[in-house]
Design a protein around this motif. Sequence first.
Motif, PDB file in Angstrom:
ATOM      1  N   LEU A 340      25.123  25.768  12.937  1.00 10.93           N
ATOM      2  CA  LEU A 340      24.779  24.307  13.558  1.00 10.93           C
ATOM      3  C   LEU A 340      24.479  24.794  15.175  1.00 10.93           C
ATOM      4  CD1 LEU A 340      24.086  21.482  13.550  1.00 10.93           C
ATOM      5  CD2 LEU A 340      26.283  20.795  14.117  1.00 10.93           C
ATOM      6  N   ALA A 341      25.495  25.397  15.660  1.00  8.76           N
ATOM      7  CA  ALA A 341      25.253  25.708  17.122  1.00  8.76           C
ATOM      8  C   ALA A 341      24.207  26.866  17.285  1.00  8.76           C
ATOM      9  CB  ALA A 341      26.589  26.303  17.761  1.00  8.76           C
ATOM     10  N   ALA A 342      23.809  27.466  16.402  1.00 12.97           N
ATOM     11  CA  ALA A 342      22.951  28.395  16.405  1.00 12.97           C
ATOM     12  C   ALA A 342      21.597  27.888  16.278  1.00 12.97           C
ATOM     13  CB  ALA A 342      23.178  29.773  15.488  1.00 12.97           C
ATOM     14  N   TRP A 359      32.829  25.127  40.989  1.00 11.81           N
ATOM     15  CA  TRP A 359      33.462  25.741  42.388  1.00 11.81           C
ATOM     16  C   TRP A 359      32.381  25.882  43.212  1.00 11.81           C
ATOM     17  CZ3 TRP A 359      31.896  29.119  38.300  1.00 11.81           C
ATOM     18  CH2 TRP A 359      31.126  30.183  38.601  1.00 11.81           C
ATOM     19  N   PRO A 360      32.957  25.739  44.646  1.00 13.78           N
ATOM     20  CA  PRO A 360      31.714  26.083  45.521  1.00 13.78           C
ATOM     21  C   PRO A 360      30.732  27.088  45.619  1.00 13.78           C
ATOM     22  CG  PRO A 360      33.839  25.566  46.717  1.00 13.78           C
ATOM     23  CD  PRO A 360      33.980  25.693  45.224  1.00 13.78           C
ATOM     24  N   GLY A 361      29.539  27.058  45.830  1.00  9.90           N
ATOM     25  CA  GLY A 361      28.638  28.007  45.739  1.00  9.90           C
ATOM     26  C   GLY A 361      28.310  28.528  44.130  1.00  9.90           C
ATOM     27  N   GLY A 362      28.885  27.807  43.027  1.00 11.41           N
ATOM     28  CA  GLY A 362      28.826  28.209  41.764  1.00 11.41           C
ATOM     29  C   GLY A 362      27.452  27.826  41.188  1.00 11.41           C
ATOM     30  N   PRO A 363      27.307  27.557  39.875  1.00  9.91           N
ATOM     31  CA  PRO A 363      26.080  27.446  39.401  1.00  9.91           C
ATOM     32  C   PRO A 363      25.752  25.790  39.295  1.00  9.91           C
ATOM     33  CG  PRO A 363      27.613  27.859  37.546  1.00  9.91           C
ATOM     34  CD  PRO A 363      28.282  28.209  38.791  1.00  9.91           C
ATOM     35  N   ASP A 364      24.509  25.599  39.248  1.00  6.53           N
ATOM     36  CA  ASP A 364      24.252  23.881  39.332  1.00  6.53           C
ATOM     37  C   ASP A 364      24.689  23.354  37.969  1.00  6.53           C
ATOM     38  OD1 ASP A 364      23.660  24.024  42.026  1.00  6.53           O
ATOM     39  OD2 ASP A 364      21.641  24.646  41.673  1.00  6.53           O
ATOM     40  N   GLY A 365      24.481  24.340  37.004  1.00  4.76           N
ATOM     41  CA  GLY A 365      24.437  23.786  35.620  1.00  4.76           C
ATOM     42  C   GLY A 365      24.273  24.808  34.593  1.00  4.76           C
ATOM     43  N   PHE A 366      24.026  24.751  33.533  1.00  3.33           N
ATOM     44  CA  PHE A 366      23.776  25.655  32.488  1.00  3.33           C
ATOM     45  C   PHE A 366      22.601  25.027  31.695  1.00  3.33           C
ATOM     46  CE2 PHE A 366      27.964  27.159  33.560  1.00  3.33           C
ATOM     47  CZ  PHE A 366      27.796  28.520  33.177  1.00  3.33           C
ATOM     48  N   ASP A 367      21.661  24.668  32.201  1.00  3.20           N
ATOM     49  CA  ASP A 367      20.298  24.154  31.604  1.00  3.20           C
ATOM     50  C   ASP A 367      19.461  25.519  31.344  1.00  3.20           C
ATOM     51  OD1 ASP A 367      21.060  21.565  31.722  1.00  3.20           O
ATOM     52  OD2 ASP A 367      20.076  20.968  33.838  1.00  3.20           O
ATOM     53  N   ASP A 368      18.745  25.362  30.278  1.00  4.78           N
ATOM     54  CA  ASP A 368      18.028  26.509  30.060  1.00  4.78           C
ATOM     55  C   ASP A 368      18.800  27.968  29.910  1.00  4.78           C
ATOM     56  OD1 ASP A 368      15.678  24.849  29.981  1.00  4.78           O
ATOM     57  OD2 ASP A 368      15.468  24.982  32.320  1.00  4.78           O
ATOM     58  N   ALA A 369      19.953  27.593  29.621  1.00  2.93           N
ATOM     59  CA  ALA A 369      20.809  28.877  29.259  1.00  2.93           C
ATOM     60  C   ALA A 369      20.655  29.497  28.080  1.00  2.93           C
ATOM     61  CB  ALA A 369      22.339  28.610  29.392  1.00  2.93           C
ATOM     62  N   ALA A 370      20.886  31.015  28.007  1.00  2.00           N
ATOM     63  CA  ALA A 370      20.612  31.991  27.010  1.00  2.00           C
ATOM     64  C   ALA A 370      22.093  31.498  26.394  1.00  2.00           C
ATOM     65  CB  ALA A 370      20.673  33.219  27.321  1.00  2.00           C
ATOM     66  N   GLN A 371      21.918  31.394  24.909  1.00  2.00           N
ATOM     67  CA  GLN A 371      23.310  31.196  24.145  1.00  2.00           C
ATOM     68  C   GLN A 371      23.396  31.994  22.980  1.00  2.00           C
ATOM     69  OE1 GLN A 371      24.347  26.799  23.705  1.00  2.00           O
ATOM     70  NE2 GLN A 371      24.489  27.116  21.500  1.00  2.00           N
ATOM     71  N   VAL A 372      24.461  32.447  22.620  1.00  2.00           N
ATOM     72  CA  VAL A 372      25.066  32.848  21.431  1.00  2.00           C
ATOM     73  C   VAL A 372      26.106  32.211  20.733  1.00  2.00           C
ATOM     74  CG1 VAL A 372      23.942  35.190  22.023  1.00  2.00           C
ATOM     75  CG2 VAL A 372      26.209  34.695  22.695  1.00  2.00           C
ATOM     76  N   ALA A 373      26.446  32.375  19.461  1.00  2.00           N
ATOM     77  CA  ALA A 373      27.493  31.857  18.805  1.00  2.00           C
ATOM     78  C   ALA A 373      27.966  32.945  18.014  1.00  2.00           C
ATOM     79  CB  ALA A 373      27.105  30.483  18.171  1.00  2.00           C
ATOM     80  N   GLN A 374      29.413  32.893  17.717  1.00  2.00           N
ATOM     81  CA  GLN A 374      29.880  33.831  17.060  1.00  2.00           C
ATOM     82  C   GLN A 374      31.039  33.415  16.149  1.00  2.00           C
ATOM     83  OE1 GLN A 374      32.852  37.395  18.115  1.00  2.00           O
ATOM     84  NE2 GLN A 374      31.168  38.351  17.642  1.00  2.00           N
ATOM     85  N   GLN A 375      31.193  33.630  14.835  1.00  2.00           N
ATOM     86  CA  GLN A 375      32.567  32.758  13.835  1.00  2.00           C
ATOM     87  C   GLN A 375      33.253  34.103  13.692  1.00  2.00           C
ATOM     88  OE1 GLN A 375      31.992  32.863  10.308  1.00  2.00           O
ATOM     89  NE2 GLN A 375      34.159  32.267  10.071  1.00  2.00           N
ATOM     90  N   SER A 376      34.447  34.202  13.941  1.00  2.00           N
ATOM     91  CA  SER A 376      35.589  34.883  13.319  1.00  2.00           C
ATOM     92  C   SER A 376      36.800  34.182  12.695  1.00  2.00           C
ATOM     93  CB  SER A 376      35.988  35.649  14.268  1.00  2.00           C
ATOM     94  OG  SER A 376      37.151  36.528  14.226  1.00  2.00           O
ATOM     95  N   THR A 378      38.525  31.124  11.501  1.00  2.00           N
ATOM     96  CA  THR A 378      38.751  29.740  11.733  1.00  2.00           C
ATOM     97  C   THR A 378      37.947  29.286  13.315  1.00  2.00           C
ATOM     98  OG1 THR A 378      40.850  29.588  12.537  1.00  2.00           O
ATOM     99  CG2 THR A 378      40.203  29.171  10.101  1.00  2.00           C
ATOM    100  N   GLU A 379      37.752  30.317  14.087  1.00  2.00           N
ATOM    101  CA  GLU A 379      37.525  30.365  15.568  1.00  2.00           C
ATOM    102  C   GLU A 379      36.032  30.442  15.373  1.00  2.00           C
ATOM    103  OE1 GLU A 379      39.731  32.264  18.685  1.00  2.00           O
ATOM    104  OE2 GLU A 379      38.039  33.508  18.696  1.00  2.00           O
ATOM    105  N   VAL A 380      35.269  29.597  16.683  1.00  2.00           N
ATOM    106  CA  VAL A 380      33.709  29.796  16.934  1.00  2.00           C
ATOM    107  C   VAL A 380      33.876  29.988  18.248  1.00  2.00           C
ATOM    108  CG1 VAL A 380      31.672  28.577  16.985  1.00  2.00           C
ATOM    109  CG2 VAL A 380      33.084  28.427  14.731  1.00  2.00           C
ATOM    110  N   ARG A 381      32.992  31.117  18.898  1.00  2.00           N
ATOM    111  CA  ARG A 381      32.691  31.155  20.236  1.00  2.00           C
ATOM    112  C   ARG A 381      31.658  30.700  20.581  1.00  2.00           C
ATOM    113  NH1 ARG A 381      36.555  34.976  23.154  1.00  2.00           N
ATOM    114  NH2 ARG A 381      38.337  35.137  22.181  1.00  2.00           N
ATOM    115  N   ILE A 382      31.076  30.248  21.505  1.00  2.00           N
ATOM    116  CA  ILE A 382      29.786  29.861  22.137  1.00  2.00           C
ATOM    117  C   ILE A 382      29.821  30.142  23.390  1.00  2.00           C
ATOM    118  CG2 ILE A 382      28.237  27.792  22.262  1.00  2.00           C
ATOM    119  CD1 ILE A 382      29.624  26.174  19.984  1.00  2.00           C
ATOM    120  N   VAL A 383      28.776  31.074  23.903  1.00  2.00           N
ATOM    121  CA  VAL A 383      28.675  31.590  24.987  1.00  2.00           C
ATOM    122  C   VAL A 383      27.253  31.068  25.639  1.00  2.00           C
ATOM    123  CG1 VAL A 383      28.668  33.549  26.600  1.00  2.00           C
ATOM    124  CG2 VAL A 383      30.353  33.565  24.771  1.00  2.00           C
ATOM    125  N   GLN A 384      27.292  30.573  26.875  1.00  2.00           N
ATOM    126  CA  GLN A 384      25.894  30.415  27.673  1.00  2.00           C
ATOM    127  C   GLN A 384      26.156  31.189  28.960  1.00  2.00           C
ATOM    128  OE1 GLN A 384      24.908  26.034  27.272  1.00  2.00           O
ATOM    129  NE2 GLN A 384      26.853  25.936  27.320  1.00  2.00           N
TER     130      GLN A 384
END
Length: 413
Positions: A340-342, A359-376, A378-384
């Motif tokens: 579903l996340a993919a 944090w100060p000077g950090g990103p304004d947000g993760f809009d239009d981010a590149a995303q990958v998802a991985q399942q191992s 019972t665990e699912v990792r979602i990275v943006q």
Amino acid sequence: MRLVRLGAEPTKVGADIRAAISAWGAGRSVLGGVAVLGCRPPGAPRALDAVIVLPRGVVVVLGVDLPEPALKVEAPLRTPWTVDGWPLVRTEGAVNPGLEGLESAAALARSLQSRGLEPLPVAAVVVVGPYAGQVTQPTTDLHRGVRVVAPNTTAILAAARELATYERSCPVEPAQRLLEVLDEDCRVSAADLVEEGFPESADTDLATADTMLIPKFTDPPAAGRFSRRTALIAVASALVLLCAALVGWLAFGRPAASTAPPAPPVQRVDGVEFAQRVTDREQTCVTHSFGDVQRWFEQQPCRNLTRAVFETRVEGKPAAVSVAIVELPDEQSARELRNLAAEAGTGGITDLVAEGRGWPGGPDGFDDAAQVAQQSGTEVRIVQTVWRHRSSTPDDVALRALAERALRLTPRP
């Protein structure tokens, strides 16, 4: 390196590939692992010259037959290859063999993931021959997990070492199951796999554990030892200084504290440093998700949700990484969430920046981010991943490569 030959080489340069890998010899003294020659894994678009199964990664090897020996091969992923300044023309296979390599690696990764096997990274090495004096790739393409090399022992060995960098070694039993995915007749004994560098069990891998060197205490030489009289004088002097400092503190008041903030924890993946900025752990996912993913969590509650945001640099450009790790009750639920996340437009896990945890000077947000998802399991990792202070796109090659690296990050409290 142990060789298992299942069929004939699908390309002419395949004979050179086999000779190069054979030169590494048996055992782990050079590299270790198992090389399966002439196989076609499930879902692969073509037969592969070799699949190298290493304790810390899997490398698919594709041979590409050039019309004749070449002095210079330019091998980008986004545009057609050129051989000695002329466009590469092939009668079989994709015009760009690099993309064919990525497709083969992705197909094998999906097959392994669907079977719930050890989530080893699957990369690709494309070997061009019969001879290539110089092979060049854009730097951004190297981060996508593909190498294009000449058909010699040193080049193929160096590429395999660069690409097999998983955080822990694959134990013997999962390695045997992985080999059977390549071909049901591909069986290697546990003893042979141990000789090739695979650990017998999934115990903690000391090679990847965080360690701290503690200096060894040794007695000073006799000539340098203080006498008892000298030691007493030193102690008395220290007490005098301590008393003077205490009197000064009482007389003038306690100075203002100026403790510097602690440095963020840093992790390194494939030579790239990730500094962790914020982290959070919850036992519910519904309130920290959106879209179809949120509705899915209403029916399938999670057990734990760990989120973190990291900062890093890619070729000197600052980037931010959001990591979400979801623990679910069973593997079937994990697979459903990963699928579903993919899909595009189905929502996802809310990042900490969107909840005001930047944090100060950090990103304004993760809009239009590149995303990958991985399942191992019972665990699912979602990275943006996004660029900081500049626009990002979901199909940005550098950001997607960064996201695939960040799948190996472990958020710390």
